[in-house]
Design a protein around this motif. Structure first.
Motif, PDB file in Angstrom:
ATOM      1  N   ARG A 178       0.832  -1.214   0.000  1.00  9.73           N
ATOM      2  CA  ARG A 178       0.000   0.000   0.000  1.00  9.73           C
ATOM      3  C   ARG A 178       0.861   1.257   0.000  1.00  9.73           C
ATOM      4  N   ASP A 179       1.943   1.251   0.779  1.00  5.12           N
ATOM      5  CA  ASP A 179       2.851   2.397   0.794  1.00  5.12           C
ATOM      6  C   ASP A 179       3.474   2.617  -0.583  1.00  5.12           C
ATOM      7  N   ALA A 180       3.910   1.525  -1.208  1.00  4.61           N
ATOM      8  CA  ALA A 180       4.506   1.638  -2.541  1.00  4.61           C
ATOM      9  C   ALA A 180       3.470   2.130  -3.551  1.00  4.61           C
ATOM     10  N   GLU A 181       2.241   1.660  -3.423  1.00  3.48           N
ATOM     11  CA  GLU A 181       1.176   2.091  -4.333  1.00  3.48           C
ATOM     12  C   GLU A 181       0.934   3.588  -4.202  1.00  3.48           C
ATOM     13  N   SER A 182       0.859   4.078  -2.970  1.00  2.53           N
ATOM     14  CA  SER A 182       0.624   5.512  -2.782  1.00  2.53           C
ATOM     15  C   SER A 182       1.818   6.324  -3.292  1.00  2.53           C
ATOM     16  N   ALA A 183       3.030   5.812  -3.122  1.00  4.50           N
ATOM     17  CA  ALA A 183       4.204   6.514  -3.632  1.00  4.50           C
ATOM     18  C   ALA A 183       4.171   6.577  -5.158  1.00  4.50           C
ATOM     19  N   PHE A 184       3.774   5.469  -5.810  1.00  4.46           N
ATOM     20  CA  PHE A 184       3.679   5.457  -7.264  1.00  4.46           C
ATOM     21  C   PHE A 184       2.574   6.393  -7.755  1.00  4.46           C
ATOM     22  N   LYS A 185       1.457   6.415  -7.036  1.00  3.13           N
ATOM     23  CA  LYS A 185       0.380   7.328  -7.422  1.00  3.13           C
ATOM     24  C   LYS A 185       0.832   8.774  -7.295  1.00  3.13           C
ATOM     25  N   GLN A 186       1.526   9.097  -6.227  1.00  2.00           N
ATOM     26  CA  GLN A 186       2.030  10.459  -6.030  1.00  2.00           C
ATOM     27  C   GLN A 186       3.025  10.813  -7.124  1.00  2.00           C
ATOM     28  N   ALA A 187       3.897   9.885  -7.450  1.00  2.00           N
ATOM     29  CA  ALA A 187       4.865  10.137  -8.519  1.00  2.00           C
ATOM     30  C   ALA A 187       4.134  10.339  -9.845  1.00  2.00           C
TER      31      ALA A 187
END
Length: 117
Positions: free
Chosen positions: A67-76
């Motif tokens: 989930r953390d990686a997903e949110s980081a990718f979405k932010q990027a």
């Protein structure tokens, strides 16, 4: 767990035969065997419950990491989209862009440097 040799089992059997007596020994041995079997099943169930709980916690940590990686990718992705929009429309100023200084080239240096048209 315990290291019991065959000779020690023989001594325990002889003592049990003397103390309990030959009539009651088979019944006592059967009862002891049943109790040991129940205890062993209980210990195995506890071990499996603990290992299941550890796997569950590990999966929860992995899910949180994903989930953390997903949110980081979405932010990027949103950051990239914003940058692309800035590049696609340089004449339009977005609220977070830097103000242009008067006399600054807006065509990124591609002006006609003194050549006649």
């Amino acid at each position: 767990m315990f290291d019991i040799a065959f000779s020690e089992l023989v001594v325990i059997g002889i003592v049990a035969l003397v103390v309990i007596g030959p009539e009651k020994l088979p019944k006592v041995a059967r009862t002891v065997g049943l109790l040991l079997g129940r205890a062993q099943r209980y210990v195995n169930n506890v071990k499996s419950d603990i290992s299941r709980e550890l796997r569950f916690e590990e999966l929860q940590r992995l899910q949180a990491d994903i989930r953390d990686a997903e949110s980081a990718f979405k932010q990027a992705g949103t950051d990239i989209e914003q940058e692309m929009q800035k590049i696609a429309s340089p004449g339009q100023e977005s609220p977070d862009s830097e103000p242009r200084i008067s006399g600054q080239n807006t065509d990124d240096g591609l002006q006609n440097r003194g050549r006649p048209d």
